[in-house]
Design a protein around this motif. Structure first.
Motif, PDB file in Angstrom:
ATOM      1  N   VAL A   1       0.721  -1.140  -0.078  1.00 36.55           N
ATOM      2  CA  VAL A   1      -0.012   0.086  -0.122  1.00 36.55           C
ATOM      3  C   VAL A   1       0.797   1.198  -0.121  1.00 36.55           C
ATOM      4  O   VAL A   1       0.705   2.284  -0.535  1.00 36.55           O
ATOM      5  N   ALA A   2       1.828   1.234   0.568  1.00 38.72           N
ATOM      6  CA  ALA A   2       2.960   2.177   0.603  1.00 38.72           C
ATOM      7  C   ALA A   2       3.931   2.702  -0.639  1.00 38.72           C
ATOM      8  O   ALA A   2       4.253   3.792  -0.885  1.00 38.72           O
ATOM      9  N   GLY A   3       3.685   1.556  -1.392  1.00 37.70           N
ATOM     10  CA  GLY A   3       4.430   1.735  -2.888  1.00 37.70           C
ATOM     11  C   GLY A   3       5.734   1.213  -2.778  1.00 37.70           C
ATOM     12  O   GLY A   3       6.621   1.240  -3.465  1.00 37.70           O
ATOM     13  N   ASP A   4       6.242   0.478  -1.590  1.00 42.57           N
ATOM     14  CA  ASP A   4       7.713   0.020  -1.332  1.00 42.57           C
ATOM     15  C   ASP A   4       7.667  -1.393  -1.809  1.00 42.57           C
ATOM     16  O   ASP A   4       8.756  -1.793  -2.136  1.00 42.57           O
ATOM     17  N   VAL A   5       6.608  -2.123  -1.893  1.00 43.10           N
ATOM     18  CA  VAL A   5       6.659  -3.476  -2.672  1.00 43.10           C
ATOM     19  C   VAL A   5       5.809  -3.277  -3.917  1.00 43.10           C
ATOM     20  O   VAL A   5       4.598  -2.759  -4.168  1.00 43.10           O
ATOM     21  N   PRO A   6       6.592  -3.398  -5.142  1.00 43.10           N
ATOM     22  CA  PRO A   6       5.999  -3.060  -6.364  1.00 43.10           C
ATOM     23  C   PRO A   6       5.071  -4.155  -6.907  1.00 43.10           C
ATOM     24  O   PRO A   6       5.078  -5.108  -6.198  1.00 43.10           O
ATOM     25  N   ASP A   7       4.292  -3.762  -7.959  1.00 41.90           N
ATOM     26  CA  ASP A   7       3.284  -4.522  -8.317  1.00 41.90           C
ATOM     27  C   ASP A   7       3.769  -6.015  -8.807  1.00 41.90           C
ATOM     28  O   ASP A   7       2.977  -7.174  -8.615  1.00 41.90           O
ATOM     29  N   TYR A   8       4.914  -5.877  -9.491  1.00 46.84           N
ATOM     30  CA  TYR A   8       5.517  -7.223  -9.872  1.00 46.84           C
ATOM     31  C   TYR A   8       5.672  -8.377  -8.779  1.00 46.84           C
ATOM     32  O   TYR A   8       5.794  -9.667  -9.200  1.00 46.84           O
ATOM     33  N   GLN A   9       6.147  -7.827  -7.672  1.00 53.11           N
ATOM     34  CA  GLN A   9       6.399  -8.718  -6.631  1.00 53.11           C
ATOM     35  C   GLN A   9       5.154  -9.031  -5.991  1.00 53.11           C
ATOM     36  O   GLN A   9       5.056 -10.179  -5.625  1.00 53.11           O
TER      37      GLN A   9
END
Ligand code: URA
Length: 425
Positions: A29-37
């Motif tokens: 949600v914070a944008g630290d884990v990207p969509d691909y992961q």
């Protein structure tokens, strides 16, 4: 922690801890884990599943990813209802006012349709002026004053589900139990109701294609609800054929109004009365089916629906406006017998192609387009009988109409139908 290690852990079939799940969802949600992961994690979950504990942790991490609604200012037991999706599913349009007509407060947040399934918000927005965006304060005030409100989910609620659902939709990871259960239940828990009725659809037009999977999903969601203190009941319901007669936003509003005037088909009328009985029971009221049906024939439910439309800025007279399309195609039976199959998925896609649904989120809807069935599974037909009318603003080639007729199976033997297959409570 590193997302790659958590993906690998799930890929190799190990159980993630509460902290690991929370870290992943918060990071996403914070944008630290990207969509691909996150996509890789969803796919690993698709193949390896989740334990009940992981599913509960995922659900609660999702609930905590956004605002949560506090409905305590509304007196009484607040009951919510959610369907896992279907074709021709206009249940909320009738069920919400029907239950509210017995004095049980209904505070409902609904969603839009995507693909072959319809969404309550689109149906309500086909009514001139109906506003789905309402502040939380006005939402609560409306339920206090009118007894019901049906609005869109606020942008700030269950942020993780908004992101994850969109990702699952394009990575073939929608139809997996722990992800559906956490998606549905996180929204219901965040929406604040005390009790929840789940309509878990099964069959050709639903995410769950067989009864065992639908039952397992229902059991998981009922358990999840109870573990966090929300009384939850699930009805596993048939979605092998479209629900009722209409598919398409305005046609479904018209069918809902007809049902609330006591003029609906017996099968869908009885089905909705049974769901209303379950919902009323969750709200602390034991009401028999005859009395519930009376509220459909004596105008009580319709009056509540009119109140709802007016309270949310809609033009009440518009709920009675017939559809108007450039073309109306009449589809007729090519032989006599009994209707034995009307595949919901096929007809859901057909209606979507008319403009009644979206294939991508940005598609514009044609509210008046859709299909009105005159015959349903189990009905007798004679050759030449009207099977359905197709309302369209797009010209339909004859070969598509021929294909439509081919998808209506007519047999010599009568097929039994059952709307509620089982109840998990
Ligand atoms: N409905 C939802 O809200 N979420 C899912 O994952 C599937 C159906």
């Amino acid at each position: 922690m590193r997302a790659v290690d958590l993906i690998q852990k799930k890929r190799d079939g190990y159980e993630l801890t509460t902290q690991e799940i929370r870290w992943l969802i918060n990071g996403y949600v914070a944008g630290d884990v990207p969509d691909y992961q996150m996509s890789a994690f969803a796919m690993a979950t698709y193949f390896k599943g989740m334990t009940m504990r992981e599913t509960r942790d995922l659900t609660m991490a999702m609930v905590e990813s956004g605002d949560q609604l506090d409905l305590s200012a509304i007196a009484g037991i607040k009951v919510d209802k959610h369907s896992t999706g279907g074709v021709g599913d206009k249940v909320t349009l009738i069920l919400a006012p029907l239950v509210a007509s017995f004095g049980i407060p209904v505070a409902k947040m609904s969603g839009r349709g995507l693909g072959h399934t319809g969404g309550t918000l689109d149906k309500l927005e086909s009514i001139k002026g109906y506003q789905i965006e309402v502040t939380q304060a006005d939402f609560i005030r409306q339920v206090q004053d009118k007894g019901l409100a049906v609005i869109g989910q606020s942008e700030n609620m269950v942020k993780a589900d908004k992101l994850l659902y969109a990702l699952r939709d394009v990575t073939a990871t929608v139809d997996i139990m722990p992800l559906i259960a956490s998606s549905v239940m996180s929204k219901k828990i965040a929406a604040g109701a005390d009790a929840i009725l789940l309509d878990v659809t099964v069959g050709n037009g639903a995410f769950m294609k067989n009864l065992d999977d639908a039952q397992a999903l229902s059991e998981t969601m009922v358990k999840l609800g109870r573990e966090v203190g929300r009384q939850t009941v699930a009805a596993v319901t048939d979605m092998s054929q479209p629900l009722g007669q209409a598919i398409g936003n305005r046609l479904e509003v018209l069918e809902a109004v007809a049902i609330m005037q006591g003029q609906g088909r017996t099968d869908i009328t009885n089905f909705i009365c049974q769901l209303a009985q379950l919902m009323l029971k969750l709200g602390g009221r034991d009401v028999d089916l005859v009395e519930i049906k009376n509220h459909l024939t004596n105008g009580s439910a319709l009056q509540k629906f009119e109140d709802l439309v007016a309270a949310q800025g809609g033009e009440v007279s518009d709920i009675y406006r017939p559809v108007k399309t450039e073309y109306i195609y009449e589809v007729r039976a090519d032989k006599a017998g009994y209707i034995s199959a009307l595949p919901a998925l096929y007809f859901g896609h057909f209606a979507m192609e008319l403009g009644a649904g979206r294939s991508v989120k940005t598609d514009q809807l044609d509210y008046d387009a859709g299909i009105m069935f005159e015959k349903k599974v189990g009905d007798t037909v004679f050759s030449g009988d009207l099977l359905a009318k197709i309302y369209s603003n797009r010209k339909i080639p004859q070969k598509k109409i021929t294909e439509f007729v081919k998808n209506v199976t007519i047999s010599d033997e009568k097929t039994a139908t059952q709307e509620i297959l089982t109840i998990i409570d």
